[in-house]
Enzyme design. Sequence first.
Site, short mmCIF file in Angstrom:
data_model
loop_
_atom_site.label_atom_id
_atom_site.label_comp_id
_atom_site.label_asym_id
_atom_site.label_seq_id
_atom_site.Cartn_x
_atom_site.Cartn_y
_atom_site.Cartn_z
N GLN A 1 12.77 4.57 -4.27
CA GLN A 1 13.33 3.41 -3.56
C GLN A 1 13.27 2.15 -4.43
O GLN A 1 14.20 1.34 -4.44
CB GLN A 1 12.55 3.16 -2.27
N MET B 1 0.85 -1.19 0.00
CA MET B 1 0.00 0.00 0.00
C MET B 1 0.89 1.25 0.00
O MET B 1 0.46 2.33 0.42
CB MET B 1 -0.94 -0.01 1.21
N SER C 1 6.83 -0.68 10.04
CA SER C 1 5.46 -0.54 9.55
C SER C 1 5.28 0.87 9.03
O SER C 1 5.85 1.83 9.58
CB SER C 1 4.49 -0.78 10.72
N SER C 2 4.48 1.00 7.98
CA SER C 2 4.21 2.34 7.45
C SER C 2 3.54 3.19 8.53
O SER C 2 3.68 4.41 8.57
CB SER C 2 3.29 2.26 6.24
N ARG C 3 2.79 2.54 9.42
CA ARG C 3 2.06 3.27 10.47
C ARG C 3 2.98 3.82 11.55
O ARG C 3 2.55 4.66 12.34
CB ARG C 3 0.97 2.39 11.08
N HIS D 1 9.17 1.09 3.28
CA HIS D 1 10.29 1.13 4.21
C HIS D 1 11.15 -0.10 3.97
O HIS D 1 10.83 -0.92 3.09
CB HIS D 1 9.79 1.21 5.66
N ASP E 1 8.67 9.14 -3.50
CA ASP E 1 9.68 8.52 -2.64
C ASP E 1 9.67 6.99 -2.81
O ASP E 1 10.73 6.35 -2.92
CB ASP E 1 9.35 8.92 -1.20
N ASP E 2 8.46 6.42 -2.87
CA ASP E 2 8.34 4.96 -3.06
C ASP E 2 9.00 4.54 -4.37
O ASP E 2 9.76 3.57 -4.42
CB ASP E 2 6.86 4.54 -3.10
N HIS F 1 9.51 -3.50 3.31
CA HIS F 1 9.01 -3.75 1.95
C HIS F 1 10.19 -4.07 1.01
O HIS F 1 10.08 -4.95 0.16
CB HIS F 1 8.31 -2.51 1.39
N LYS G 1 5.22 -10.11 9.39
CA LYS G 1 4.71 -9.20 10.41
C LYS G 1 3.19 -9.28 10.44
O LYS G 1 2.57 -9.22 11.48
CB LYS G 1 5.15 -7.76 10.13
O1 PAF Z 1 -0.11 -5.75 3.68
C1 PAF Z 1 -0.53 -4.85 2.94
O2 PAF Z 1 0.14 -3.84 2.68
C2 PAF Z 1 -1.92 -4.98 2.34
O3 PAF Z 1 -2.79 -5.58 3.22
C3 PAF Z 1 -1.92 -5.68 0.96
C4 PAF Z 1 -1.46 -7.12 1.08
C5 PAF Z 1 -1.03 -4.93 0.00
C6 PAF Z 1 -3.35 -5.70 0.40
O4 PAF Z 1 -3.85 -4.42 0.21
#
Ligand code: PAF
Length: 283
Positions: free
Chosen positions: A81, A30, A187-189, A34, A77-78, A37, A151
């Site tokens: 990377q 999504m 985590s992005s959060r 980071h 930015d994404d 990913h 995760k």
């Molecule tokens: O883990 C995520 O970022 C999302 O849940 C995913 C797998 C891309 C589905 O939208």
Amino acid sequence: VKIFDQPGMMREQLDHLRAESKTIGFVPTMGGLHEGHLSLVRQAKSVADAVVVSIFINPLQFGANEDLDAYPRKLEDDLQQLEQLDTDMVFTPTPDTMYPLGLEAQTKVLVPDLTTVLCGASRPGHFDGVSTVVCKLFNIVGPNTAVFGQKDLQQLLIIKRLVADLALPVTVIGHPTTREADGLAMSSRNTYLNEDQRAIAPTLYQSLSEAVEAIKNGSRDYPALEKGALTTLEKAGFAPDYIEIRRSTDLIRATEADEDIAIFGAARLGTTRLIDNIVVSTG
Ligand code: PAF
């Protein structure tokens, strides 16, 4: 890196690769990328000839009061990377192309059982949105292999079940969680956390790790271990959602007899909901 926002164009490009017998690795994201990913992308590159990353903030997996609007959006930015990793293609569809008739009218893929516990209990409908979008992305990209982070272990198990139940021709690989130096799962959060919250955040992993240590030392009193971790989190300033020890294969509540288990945790710091888990083998 080639960027596509239309499913038809994406599929056509990949058809060319398939015609040359090239294998395709896929990392759905999504955005808000980071190091976690990026490690999934590296893994995909190691098993496939070409790698596709999708960046799509999927509205179907967010509840009405969740952080869809606030979710980090930093496409430039994404892409930078991904460029540095020599990613072959990026798929960036919009909600209108993915759900042209709207979210309500969208056909959904529902995986039973696994989706109703843990995060599924506190986020009703969340995993229906995840399994639907992942199924649709798989159909557009047609990957040989797809890589997901451990995760989100519950998500990984749900996707493996989806693939098995619908006989989708994709191999799903789980990749170990990437952590900050203090143990916090990437985590992005995490970008939502203020300085004080960021200092407290590693307690989630610490509380799970302490329970795992106790399990490794022979404790099988899972309710007591769960309670201990909840207390640690509350004392640190978290509002815990759950701490649960379950089987790491099917998410059934773990008993002493189970060997493949995991401890799962979700807790809020302010408005930010963090999750983490650790897999343990007691055999
Ligand atoms: O883990 C995520 O970022 C999302 O849940 C995913 C797998 C891309 C589905 O939208």
